[in-house]
Design an enzyme around this catalytic site. Structure first.
Site, PDB file in Angstrom:
ATOM      1  N   LYS A 288     -12.088   1.812 -15.415  1.00 47.94           N
ATOM      2  CA  LYS A 288     -12.575   0.476 -15.062  1.00 47.94           C
ATOM      3  C   LYS A 288     -12.964  -0.314 -16.312  1.00 47.94           C
ATOM      4  O   LYS A 288     -12.851  -1.538 -16.351  1.00 47.94           O
ATOM      5  CB  LYS A 288     -13.744   0.585 -14.082  1.00 47.94           C
ATOM      6  CG  LYS A 288     -13.335   1.167 -12.719  1.00 47.94           C
ATOM      7  CD  LYS A 288     -12.241   0.372 -12.031  1.00 47.94           C
ATOM      8  CE  LYS A 288     -12.036   0.778 -10.585  1.00 47.94           C
ATOM      9  NZ  LYS A 288     -10.957   0.017  -9.919  1.00 47.94           N
TER      10      LYS A 288
ATOM     11  N   ASP B 104       0.859  -1.192   0.000  1.00 47.86           N
ATOM     12  CA  ASP B 104       0.000   0.000   0.000  1.00 47.86           C
ATOM     13  C   ASP B 104       0.892   1.239   0.000  1.00 47.86           C
ATOM     14  O   ASP B 104       2.034   1.194   0.464  1.00 47.86           O
ATOM     15  CB  ASP B 104      -0.906   0.015   1.246  1.00 47.86           C
ATOM     16  CG  ASP B 104      -2.178   0.820   1.038  1.00 47.86           C
ATOM     17  OD1 ASP B 104      -3.256   0.216   0.874  1.00 47.86           O
ATOM     18  OD2 ASP B 104      -2.082   2.075   1.020  1.00 47.86           O
TER      19      ASP B 104
ATOM     20  N   TYR C  95     -13.030   7.585 -13.949  1.00 46.53           N
ATOM     21  CA  TYR C  95     -13.188   6.325 -13.207  1.00 46.53           C
ATOM     22  C   TYR C  95     -13.842   5.263 -14.099  1.00 46.53           C
ATOM     23  O   TYR C  95     -13.338   4.144 -14.219  1.00 46.53           O
ATOM     24  CB  TYR C  95     -14.054   6.599 -11.972  1.00 46.53           C
ATOM     25  CG  TYR C  95     -14.209   5.424 -11.037  1.00 46.53           C
ATOM     26  CD1 TYR C  95     -13.131   4.965 -10.275  1.00 46.53           C
ATOM     27  CD2 TYR C  95     -15.440   4.787 -10.888  1.00 46.53           C
ATOM     28  CE1 TYR C  95     -13.283   3.895  -9.399  1.00 46.53           C
ATOM     29  CE2 TYR C  95     -15.596   3.728 -10.012  1.00 46.53           C
ATOM     30  CZ  TYR C  95     -14.517   3.287  -9.274  1.00 46.53           C
ATOM     31  OH  TYR C  95     -14.667   2.224  -8.407  1.00 46.53           O
TER      32      TYR C  95
ATOM     33  N   ASP D 245       4.106   3.179  -4.169  1.00 43.92           N
ATOM     34  CA  ASP D 245       3.087   3.684  -5.082  1.00 43.92           C
ATOM     35  C   ASP D 245       3.047   2.736  -6.272  1.00 43.92           C
ATOM     36  O   ASP D 245       3.997   2.646  -7.047  1.00 43.92           O
ATOM     37  CB  ASP D 245       3.466   5.103  -5.527  1.00 43.92           C
ATOM     38  CG  ASP D 245       2.439   5.702  -6.484  1.00 43.92           C
ATOM     39  OD1 ASP D 245       1.615   4.943  -7.034  1.00 43.92           O
ATOM     40  OD2 ASP D 245       2.475   6.932  -6.669  1.00 43.92           O
ATOM     41  N   VAL D 246       1.926   2.025  -6.399  1.00 47.35           N
ATOM     42  CA  VAL D 246       1.826   0.952  -7.390  1.00 47.35           C
ATOM     43  C   VAL D 246       1.705   1.494  -8.830  1.00 47.35           C
ATOM     44  O   VAL D 246       1.714   0.718  -9.786  1.00 47.35           O
ATOM     45  CB  VAL D 246       0.676  -0.003  -7.010  1.00 47.35           C
ATOM     46  CG1 VAL D 246      -0.681   0.568  -7.377  1.00 47.35           C
ATOM     47  CG2 VAL D 246       0.860  -1.382  -7.597  1.00 47.35           C
TER      48      VAL D 246
ATOM     49  N   THR E 110     -18.406   1.301   1.994  1.00 43.85           N
ATOM     50  CA  THR E 110     -17.043   1.109   2.494  1.00 43.85           C
ATOM     51  C   THR E 110     -16.464   2.477   2.861  1.00 43.85           C
ATOM     52  O   THR E 110     -17.019   3.513   2.468  1.00 43.85           O
ATOM     53  CB  THR E 110     -16.151   0.477   1.397  1.00 43.85           C
ATOM     54  OG1 THR E 110     -16.113   1.386   0.290  1.00 43.85           O
ATOM     55  CG2 THR E 110     -16.680  -0.866   0.939  1.00 43.85           C
TER      56      THR E 110
HETATM   57  N1  LIG Z   1     -16.191   1.138  -2.186  1.00 39.85           N
HETATM   58  C1  LIG Z   1     -16.942   1.157  -3.233  1.00 39.85           C
HETATM   59  O1  LIG Z   1     -18.048   1.645  -3.200  1.00 39.85           O
HETATM   60  C2  LIG Z   1     -16.428   0.552  -4.522  1.00 39.85           C
HETATM   61  C3  LIG Z   1     -17.347   0.279  -5.514  1.00 39.85           C
HETATM   62  C4  LIG Z   1     -16.894  -0.261  -6.708  1.00 39.85           C
HETATM   63  C5  LIG Z   1     -15.559  -0.532  -6.892  1.00 39.85           C
HETATM   64  N2  LIG Z   1     -14.676  -0.254  -5.900  1.00 39.85           N
HETATM   65  C6  LIG Z   1     -13.261  -0.548  -6.144  1.00 39.85           C
HETATM   66  O2  LIG Z   1     -12.718  -1.267  -5.044  1.00 39.85           O
HETATM   67  C7  LIG Z   1     -11.314  -1.010  -4.958  1.00 39.85           C
HETATM   68  C8  LIG Z   1     -10.836  -0.498  -3.624  1.00 39.85           C
HETATM   69  O3  LIG Z   1     -11.762  -0.536  -2.670  1.00 39.85           O
HETATM   70  P1  LIG Z   1     -11.339  -0.309  -1.154  1.00 39.85           P
HETATM   71  O4  LIG Z   1     -12.624  -0.287  -0.430  1.00 39.85           O
HETATM   72  O5  LIG Z   1     -10.283  -1.281  -0.765  1.00 39.85           O
HETATM   73  O6  LIG Z   1     -10.671   1.170  -1.198  1.00 39.85           O
HETATM   74  P2  LIG Z   1      -9.751   1.920  -0.140  1.00 39.85           P
HETATM   75  O7  LIG Z   1      -9.504   3.256  -0.729  1.00 39.85           O
HETATM   76  O8  LIG Z   1     -10.341   1.846   1.228  1.00 39.85           O
HETATM   77  O9  LIG Z   1      -8.402   1.072  -0.090  1.00 39.85           O
HETATM   78  C9  LIG Z   1      -7.543   1.029  -1.149  1.00 39.85           C
HETATM   79  C10 LIG Z   1      -6.129   1.183  -0.673  1.00 39.85           C
HETATM   80  O10 LIG Z   1      -5.346   1.485  -1.825  1.00 39.85           O
HETATM   81  C11 LIG Z   1      -4.323   2.346  -1.434  1.00 39.85           C
HETATM   82  N3  LIG Z   1      -3.788   3.075  -2.583  1.00 39.85           N
HETATM   83  C12 LIG Z   1      -4.352   4.108  -3.246  1.00 39.85           C
HETATM   84  N4  LIG Z   1      -3.536   4.531  -4.221  1.00 39.85           N
HETATM   85  C13 LIG Z   1      -2.441   3.730  -4.173  1.00 39.85           C
HETATM   86  C14 LIG Z   1      -1.250   3.664  -4.914  1.00 39.85           C
HETATM   87  N5  LIG Z   1      -1.014   4.511  -5.915  1.00 39.85           N
HETATM   88  N6  LIG Z   1      -0.330   2.707  -4.605  1.00 39.85           N
HETATM   89  C15 LIG Z   1      -0.561   1.841  -3.594  1.00 39.85           C
HETATM   90  N7  LIG Z   1      -1.678   1.865  -2.847  1.00 39.85           N
HETATM   91  C16 LIG Z   1      -2.602   2.789  -3.131  1.00 39.85           C
HETATM   92  C17 LIG Z   1      -4.934   3.278  -0.401  1.00 39.85           C
HETATM   93  O11 LIG Z   1      -3.928   3.848   0.427  1.00 39.85           O
HETATM   94  C18 LIG Z   1      -5.884   2.330   0.321  1.00 39.85           C
HETATM   95  O12 LIG Z   1      -5.311   1.832   1.515  1.00 39.85           O
HETATM   96  C19 LIG Z   1     -11.007   0.039  -6.003  1.00 39.85           C
HETATM   97  O13 LIG Z   1     -10.489  -0.555  -7.150  1.00 39.85           O
HETATM   98  C20 LIG Z   1     -12.372   0.662  -6.229  1.00 39.85           C
HETATM   99  O14 LIG Z   1     -12.448   1.305  -7.477  1.00 39.85           O
HETATM  100  C21 LIG Z   1     -15.089   0.288  -4.723  1.00 39.85           C
END
Ligand SMILES: NC(=O)c1ccc[n+]([C@@H]2O[C@H](COP(=O)([O-])OP(=O)(O)OC[C@H]3O[C@@H](n4cnc5c(N)ncnc54)[C@H](O)[C@@H]3O)[C@@H](O)[C@H]2O)c1
Length: 265
Positions: A166, A43, A162, A69-70, A197
């Site tokens: 996706k 992360d 977004y 940073d991925v 979430t």
């Molecule tokens: N929560 C929703 O409503 C929802 C709905 C549809 C899709 N999604 C998808 O689910 C996935 C994530 O959901 P989540 O609930 O785990 O989100 P989140 O934001 O709580 O967790 C994602 C993690 O990714 C990390 N992150 C962000 N950018 C980064 C980077 N450049 N390098 C490394 N780490 C990085 C953040 O620090 C965070 O800890 C995403 O792909 C999102 O598009 C979420």
């Protein structure tokens, strides 16, 4: 504790959570560990990944953390190297990282567009570029990409970068599934719907609805089964696709949305 992922090593991108509670990534990393996997949790946020890791450790399971940073090639290369040093193999790649910027093309700056595409799409190219050769050498593996129903449907407001990102994740998934199937590598994507979430409470999405209460009320009301899903819904779908239970499943878009994409309005 289960054994659905017994002895598998999971390279997990985005294992933290953006805020308190259970995000998709945090829940999926913990769920995979509970099913016997060893987790390489990556992360960009050191505190967030440590929180997930501490839960996994306290439950007696194995985890290593890596902060990077991925969306940056050199950092992903270093992460994969560290994972191989720690565990010696990679069986599952979970590409969970994703960010959202509401708005249309006239609202978003070029810098915002480039940043989102780099985090949501380029990151998957980078992890695959580094990990596919390892899986190929091992004779197989499973990749789980986290997309969104925004790739196929409107969320009711414009979030063009977004949605486009996706859509690219879905197409990327199909290409990998077709071309790496003969090497024993499966690649699937999960399309979460409206999920409750920490991500949606972090600011960007709340601003679209006016207040948190209004956001939850409106989003719950849209879902045929009566309420939004949560991080565990995505987590268990991820466990399934990563496991050998899904050994004949590749290239699919697994919709986890409580039925919302079934209806017109
Ligand atoms: N929560 C929703 O409503 C929802 C709905 C549809 C899709 N999604 C998808 O689910 C996935 C994530 O959901 P989540 O609930 O785990 O989100 P989140 O934001 O709580 O967790 C994602 C993690 O990714 C990390 N992150 C962000 N950018 C980064 C980077 N450049 N390098 C490394 N780490 C990085 C953040 O620090 C965070 O800890 C995403 O792909 C999102 O598009 C979420």
């Amino acid at each position: 504790m289960g054994e659905r992922l017994k002895d598998k090593v999971v390279f997990f991108s985005g294992a933290g959570s953006i805020g308190p509670g259970w995000g998709n990534g945090k829940a999926a990393a913990v769920a995979m560990a509970r099913e016997g996997a060893r987790i390489f949790a990556l992360d960009v946020n050191a505190d967030a990944v440590e929180e997930t890791a501490s839960i996994i450790r306290e439950e007696g399971n194995r985890v290593e953390t890596f902060v990077c940073d991925v969306s940056k090639g050199d950092q992903v290369e270093a992460a994969v190297k560290a994972c191989m040093e720690a565990f010696g193999r990679i069986d599952v790649l979970d590409n969970n990282v994703g960010v959202i910027d509401p708005g249309g093309p006239e609202d978003l700056t070029e810098a915002q567009w480039d940043r989102l595409m780099a985090i949501n799409v380029k990151s998957i190219y980078l992890t695959c570029r580094n990990i596919l050769p390892i899986m190929t050498k091992q004779g197989g593996g499973a990749i789980v990409n986290v997309s969104s129903i925004a790739s196929t449907h409107s969320l009711g407001y414009s979030c063009i970068s977004y949605s486009a990102s996706k859509g690219a994740v879905n197409a990327f998934t199909r290409d990998i599934a077709l071309n790496y199937g003969p090497k024993g590598i499966r690649c699937n994507t999960i399309l979460p719907g409206l999920m409750n979430t920490p991500l949606i409470h972090a600011g960007n999405v709340t601003s679209v609805y006016g207040s948190t209460e209004e956001m939850v009320r409106q989003r719950d009301a849209l879902v045929p089964i009566g309420k939004m899903g949560d991080g565990w819904d995505v987590a268990w779908a991820s466990v399934f696709l990563a496991s050998d239970e899904a050994k004949h499943i590749t290239g699919i878009e697994l919709v986890v949305d409580g039925g919302i994409t079934l209806k017109v309005k």
